[in-house]
Design an enzyme around this catalytic site. Sequence first.
Site, short mmCIF file in Angstrom:
data_model
loop_
_atom_site.label_atom_id
_atom_site.label_comp_id
_atom_site.label_asym_id
_atom_site.label_seq_id
_atom_site.Cartn_x
_atom_site.Cartn_y
_atom_site.Cartn_z
N ASP A 4 28.23 36.79 45.28
CA ASP A 4 28.11 36.29 46.64
C ASP A 4 28.51 37.42 47.59
O ASP A 4 29.15 38.40 47.19
CB ASP A 4 29.05 35.09 46.78
CG ASP A 4 29.16 34.57 48.20
OD1 ASP A 4 28.10 34.34 48.82
OD2 ASP A 4 30.29 34.42 48.70
N ASP A 64 29.34 36.82 51.57
CA ASP A 64 30.29 36.42 52.61
C ASP A 64 31.55 35.79 52.03
O ASP A 64 31.49 34.80 51.30
CB ASP A 64 29.62 35.44 53.58
CG ASP A 64 28.71 36.15 54.56
OD1 ASP A 64 29.23 36.93 55.37
OD2 ASP A 64 27.48 35.96 54.49
N ASP A 66 33.17 32.59 46.14
CA ASP A 66 34.36 32.07 46.81
C ASP A 66 34.21 30.66 47.36
O ASP A 66 35.20 29.98 47.58
CB ASP A 66 34.77 32.99 47.96
CG ASP A 66 33.88 32.82 49.19
OD1 ASP A 66 32.64 32.88 49.05
OD2 ASP A 66 34.43 32.59 50.28
#
Length: 229
Positions: free
Chosen positions: A12, A14, A176
């Site tokens: 990922d 961001d 996250d």
Amino acid sequence: MAQKKQLYVFSDFDGTITLQDSNDYLTDNFGMGNANRVNLNQQVLDGSISFRDAFAKMLDSVHLSYDEALEVLKKNVAIDPSFKPFYEWCKSQDIRVIILSSGMEPFIRALFEQYLGKEEASSIEIVSNDINVHPDGQWNIVYHDDSHFGHDKSLTIRPYAQLPESKRPHMVYCGDGVSDLSAAKETEHLFAKKGRDLIKYCEREKISFSEFETFADIHKDLQKLFFSS
């Protein structure tokens, strides 16, 4: 002698590679605000709203032109300082790094350019949503696919997972938050960022993971998992 399997690192962007989530930053400071965004994220975790619909609500609340949004992100969103040495190590070890993002490619490449340089930013593999910029400077997200995620990250990982054992690479995923739910079960090892929503989801669904704070942690763990003698 059997050829050593290649390692693929899916990550990922961001909040995982960046220290701040760029979309959250725009929403919190120029849109609906933090409380409303956090509430929408919780609804995604609970399954009461799709990520695609929640994300659309967040972005629709941001009233900045494309150029304004880009400048805000370049000034306020930083990349984990340990990502660059991690990425350079991956290249030296023939480890394939693929960014899987629910963010938007023009923003991602612009942030990478600040921290990795133009050449690396233009060549790094990114699978993400895109942006449609209108003549008046306004913009909207263009989703990668028709799934309720907007970008179903598992669709990129699964073809590799379905290869015959002899051709299948080792695969890890780093994430996250709520945009990573579709990818959480797809690789043989998952890295979830400390204190973030992905850990809540993994604990609830009993998905095994390794907690990390920076890419220096992931670097060390990958060396132990795949490169220890």
